[in-house]
Design an enzyme around this catalytic site. Sequence first.
Site, PDB file in Angstrom:
ATOM      1  N   GLY A  10      34.905  30.165  35.516  1.00  0.00           N
ATOM      2  CA  GLY A  10      34.259  31.479  35.582  1.00  0.00           C
ATOM      3  C   GLY A  10      34.512  32.263  34.302  1.00  0.00           C
ATOM      4  O   GLY A  10      35.621  32.230  33.767  1.00  0.00           O
ATOM      5  N   ASP A 126      41.437  36.385  37.937  1.00  0.00           N
ATOM      6  CA  ASP A 126      42.299  36.326  39.131  1.00  0.00           C
ATOM      7  C   ASP A 126      43.783  36.489  38.780  1.00  0.00           C
ATOM      8  O   ASP A 126      44.595  36.769  39.660  1.00  0.00           O
ATOM      9  CB  ASP A 126      42.099  35.000  39.866  1.00  0.00           C
ATOM     10  CG  ASP A 126      40.754  34.926  40.578  1.00  0.00           C
ATOM     11  OD1 ASP A 126      39.979  35.887  40.465  1.00  0.00           O
ATOM     12  OD2 ASP A 126      40.482  33.906  41.233  1.00  0.00           O
ATOM     13  N   ARG A 161      33.330  57.910  56.574  1.00  0.00           N
ATOM     14  CA  ARG A 161      33.141  56.506  56.964  1.00  0.00           C
ATOM     15  C   ARG A 161      34.378  55.662  56.674  1.00  0.00           C
ATOM     16  O   ARG A 161      35.251  56.070  55.901  1.00  0.00           O
ATOM     17  CB  ARG A 161      31.983  55.910  56.163  1.00  0.00           C
ATOM     18  CG  ARG A 161      30.640  56.344  56.658  1.00  0.00           C
ATOM     19  CD  ARG A 161      29.546  55.876  55.712  1.00  0.00           C
ATOM     20  NE  ARG A 161      28.240  56.089  56.315  1.00  0.00           N
ATOM     21  CZ  ARG A 161      27.103  56.198  55.643  1.00  0.00           C
ATOM     22  NH1 ARG A 161      27.123  56.120  54.323  1.00  0.00           N
ATOM     23  NH2 ARG A 161      25.968  56.376  56.260  1.00  0.00           N
ATOM     24  N   GLU A 221      38.296  38.520  48.194  1.00  0.00           N
ATOM     25  CA  GLU A 221      37.296  37.634  48.836  1.00  0.00           C
ATOM     26  C   GLU A 221      37.966  36.457  49.548  1.00  0.00           C
ATOM     27  O   GLU A 221      37.425  35.917  50.506  1.00  0.00           O
ATOM     28  CB  GLU A 221      36.322  37.101  47.780  1.00  0.00           C
ATOM     29  CG  GLU A 221      37.049  36.295  46.725  1.00  0.00           C
ATOM     30  CD  GLU A 221      36.193  35.674  45.646  1.00  0.00           C
ATOM     31  OE1 GLU A 221      34.962  35.757  45.714  1.00  0.00           O
ATOM     32  OE2 GLU A 221      36.794  35.104  44.723  1.00  0.00           O
ATOM     33  N   HIS A 272      30.812  39.681  40.993  1.00  0.00           N
ATOM     34  CA  HIS A 272      30.679  39.323  39.566  1.00  0.00           C
ATOM     35  C   HIS A 272      30.639  40.529  38.632  1.00  0.00           C
ATOM     36  O   HIS A 272      30.777  40.361  37.420  1.00  0.00           O
ATOM     37  CB  HIS A 272      29.439  38.449  39.371  1.00  0.00           C
ATOM     38  CG  HIS A 272      29.572  37.105  40.034  1.00  0.00           C
ATOM     39  ND1 HIS A 272      29.319  36.915  41.366  1.00  0.00           N
ATOM     40  CD2 HIS A 272      29.996  35.914  39.555  1.00  0.00           C
ATOM     41  CE1 HIS A 272      29.545  35.647  41.687  1.00  0.00           C
ATOM     42  NE2 HIS A 272      29.963  35.021  40.602  1.00  0.00           N
TER      43      HIS A 272
HETATM   44  O1  F6P Z   1      36.984  32.400  38.103  1.00  0.00           O
HETATM   45  C1  F6P Z   1      37.570  32.756  39.302  1.00  0.00           C
HETATM   46  C2  F6P Z   1      36.557  33.444  40.158  1.00  0.00           C
HETATM   47  O2  F6P Z   1      36.205  34.651  39.560  1.00  0.00           O
HETATM   48  C3  F6P Z   1      37.039  33.634  41.582  1.00  0.00           C
HETATM   49  O3  F6P Z   1      37.690  34.843  41.795  1.00  0.00           O
HETATM   50  C4  F6P Z   1      35.759  33.510  42.362  1.00  0.00           C
HETATM   51  O4  F6P Z   1      36.002  32.987  43.652  1.00  0.00           O
HETATM   52  C5  F6P Z   1      34.958  32.548  41.572  1.00  0.00           C
HETATM   53  O5  F6P Z   1      35.370  32.667  40.253  1.00  0.00           O
HETATM   54  C6  F6P Z   1      33.462  32.765  41.674  1.00  0.00           C
HETATM   55  O6  F6P Z   1      32.826  31.806  40.927  1.00  0.00           O
HETATM   56  P1  F6P Z   1      31.283  31.695  40.667  1.00  0.00           P
HETATM   57  O7  F6P Z   1      30.976  32.485  39.447  1.00  0.00           O
HETATM   58  O8  F6P Z   1      31.072  30.241  40.469  1.00  0.00           O
HETATM   59  O9  F6P Z   1      30.564  32.254  41.854  1.00  0.00           O
END
Ligand code: F6P
Length: 340
Positions: A10, A126, A161, A221, A272
């Site tokens: 990522g 992370d 809320r 998540e 993202h």
């Molecule tokens: O790189 C780690 C991360 O940001 C995680 O926190 C997340 O689960 C994952 O990448 C998401 O990846 P992708 O961009 O493939 O959806």
Amino acid sequence: MRVGVLSGGGDCAGINAVIRGIVKRAEIHGADVVGIRRGWAGLMEPDLVPLSYGMVEDIFAVGGTILLTSRTNPYKKEGGPELVMKNVNDARLDALIAIGGEDTQGVAHKLAEEGLKAVGVPKTIDNDLSETDVTFGFDTAVNVAVDAIDRIRSTGTSHERVMVVEVMGRDAGWIATHAGIASGAHVILVPEQEFDIDDVCQAVLARRKAGKNFTLIVAAEGARVKMKHGQVTSAQELDQFGHPKLGGIGHLLAGEIERATKLETRDVVLGHILRGGPPLAFDRVLATRLGVAAMDLVAEGKFDRMVALKGNAVVDVDIGEALKPKVLDTDLLSVGRMFS
Ligand code: F6P
């Protein structure tokens, strides 16, 4: 000397600042730098681009990675590692710098054991790599989360809320904990500690009883729901490193909270957004220092090492050791959980 550089996994804010640091330092060492596009994929089907300082001079503040990235794992393909080694030789690369998290560093380490002259640069929002106090991209991600949550707080307060904010963090709750503390969250949920939805509902109701009509929940998540679901995934397939596609814990929680407490609840996924955009100053500085240090390691001939931040010093560590997950600081989490 010719040095290859790739970014895998990522993306996050700061990769371009690392690349710029490497290229500048290489110029000083009299070395040439070749960019490899799309991570390990660019060494399986060669896709190389020579990098001059003129090309990278102004990219330090640009988000993402100019080299592109992928989650390609050469060890998933029959003959993949051998192909990578052959292409490294064919491209006359004397060494390789791999910018990436646990997966990318894992491949670099295995290939180094097979003879590749590899140096790692730790990268992940992370913040879950061992042997480094922090990874670049994390600070920017936390700040982006806090900026968003401040806005979520004002609308949530106005509407009285419950607001559930889902942030990234697959196996580690560093982002959730830091963002939760910095944004005054009342409940922080992390992958490292399973939680019971009933406990969360009770915390929401207790606040209501105390006259507090707004509750803010920050959930990683990868947070695990006790007994019921484990981690919440948004797709069945695993990626080439065996990771599920996570997502949906915030939505699930919001639905359950609203059903159990009858209080209006909304969920927001930051996802993202935390990975994109320009790096903040801390990450620009750290990324630049790590890029320079990685090139210095190559020049010194020190391989199967990863550059890292310890205290305020940039050091080098064993890549294999860095692969152990960096355990969340439970004292920090306790601090975060005092404010329910
Ligand atoms: O790189 C780690 C991360 O940001 C995680 O926190 C997340 O689960 C994952 O990448 C998401 O990846 P992708 O961009 O493939 O959806």
